[in-house]
Design a protein around this motif. Structure first.
Motif, short mmCIF file in Angstrom:
data_model
loop_
_atom_site.label_atom_id
_atom_site.label_comp_id
_atom_site.label_asym_id
_atom_site.label_seq_id
_atom_site.Cartn_x
_atom_site.Cartn_y
_atom_site.Cartn_z
N MET A 1 0.85 -1.02 -0.06
CA MET A 1 0.08 0.02 0.10
C MET A 1 0.85 1.05 0.18
N ARG A 2 0.70 2.18 -0.85
CA ARG A 2 1.56 3.39 -0.98
C ARG A 2 1.01 4.20 0.16
N PRO A 3 2.16 4.90 0.57
CA PRO A 3 2.03 6.12 1.53
C PRO A 3 0.95 7.26 0.95
N LEU A 4 0.46 7.89 2.01
CA LEU A 4 -0.51 8.92 1.58
C LEU A 4 0.28 10.08 1.08
N ARG A 5 -0.28 10.64 -0.19
CA ARG A 5 0.47 11.90 -0.69
C ARG A 5 -0.06 13.25 -0.24
N PHE A 6 0.85 13.86 0.26
CA PHE A 6 0.35 15.44 0.42
C PHE A 6 1.29 16.17 -0.48
N VAL A 7 0.68 17.05 -1.22
CA VAL A 7 1.39 17.96 -2.00
C VAL A 7 0.82 19.39 -1.74
N ALA A 8 1.87 20.48 -1.45
CA ALA A 8 1.70 21.73 -1.09
C ALA A 8 1.94 22.71 -2.38
#
Length: 307
Positions: A1-8
């Motif tokens: 399962m891929r990590p949660l992606r947070f983009v700013a």
């Protein structure tokens, strides 16, 4: 399962100016990434340039969150739309922050209808992908800089207009919206850097803590809240003054070069209206511009070819 992606996405505030770590900036978004989710950390390399991230550089990962900061100092809503949005969409984030608008108010090209249209496009593009959208309304730069009233009021009017648009569009798109344009934190000098426009480390941590609380309320953050206490010593007065006299002054000058002539004109107009007792007309004019901008977006959405 891929990590949660947070983009700013955004400008110098999200880039982290005011919160130095090593030879670069960290900022509230990186601090927030630490607390969005729990789990083992991962990193990955980018195969191509994305925003300010060069090929081969590691994207930060904290816990089970993969964090990419596309924010660039000096960016306006146009830059976010044209440059940062495509890169952000390509990363398919689960959580995305779009905090922008102050630099628009500092330019002679300021147009609240264009700002509204750009933000609506950016917000909808991410929410249509299913991302959780984070937004914020921001402080008035004139007040933060301590400008004289005749110069500060036109900037305040512009920032209020941007904040009204951000607030309305955030509600329309279901964003997690932080009210950062007012409150005691604005007058607490311990939270701000020497330039008075960017938070210091403590201020960036305050933003991260407040965003984390909003995410937790919605069941969207499962990690520990960021610490509100600074990790590094507060810069000395001499160090702060040196930064302000060199890099800081240059930062302000680059953002305001084309604004100054217009700002002086706006100040003269402000004083003339105050002398006549008709200052309310300026506020009404700004409110009408915001209403027209939001109405134009609503009408566009209702057109059969809008989709």
């Amino acid at each position: 399962m891929r990590p949660l992606r947070f983009v700013a996405l955004g400008d110098s505030l999200t880039e982290g100016v005011g919160d130095p770590v090593g030879d670069g900036w960290r900022g509230w978004a990186a601090l927030l990434a630490d607390g969005i989710a729990e789990g083992p950390g991962e990193t990955r390399e980018l195969g191509e340039r994305v925003g300010s991230v060069e090929p081969g550089e590691l994207v930060e990962s904290s816990g089970s969150v993969e964090f990419t900061n596309l924010a660039v100092s000096g960016s306006q809503t146009r830059d976010v739309l044209e440059r940062q949005l495509p890169a952000g969409l390509a990363l398919r984030p689960d959580v995305v922050s779009v905090v922008i608008g102050v630099n628009d108010t500092l330019r002679c090209t300021f147009d609240i209808q264009a700002v509204a249209a750009r933000l609506d496009t950016v917000y909808s593009a991410f929410t249509e992908q299913g991302a959780v959208l984070l937004t914020a309304c921001l402080p008035d730069p004139g007040a933060m800089l301590g400008l004289p009233g005749a110069l500060a009021r036109p900037l305040a009017r512009r920032q209020r207009a941007v904040n009204a648009v951000v607030h309305a569009l955030s509600e329309r798109h279901g964003a997690v919206h932080l009210h950062a344009a007012e409150g005691a934190w604005l007058t607490d000098r311990a939270l701000w850097s020497a330039d008075r426009l960017h938070p210091g480390e403590r201020g960036h941590r305050q933003l991260a803590v407040r965003f984390h609380a909003l995410l937790t309320e919605r069941g969207l953050a499962t990690g520990a809240a960021p610490s509100p206490e600074p990790e590094f010593p507060v810069p000395t007065t001499s160090a702060s003054l040196w930064w302000l006299a060199t890099a800081g002054t240059g930062w302000v000058a680059r953002r305001c070069t084309d604004l100054l002539p217009q700002l002086l004109t706006l100040a003269v107009d402000e004083m003339r209206h105050r002398a006549r007792g008709t200052s309310a007309r300026l506020d009404l004019r700004a409110a009408a511009a915001v209403s027209a901008a939001l109405t134009a977006l609503a009408v566009a959405e209702q057109r059969p070819d809008a989709a």
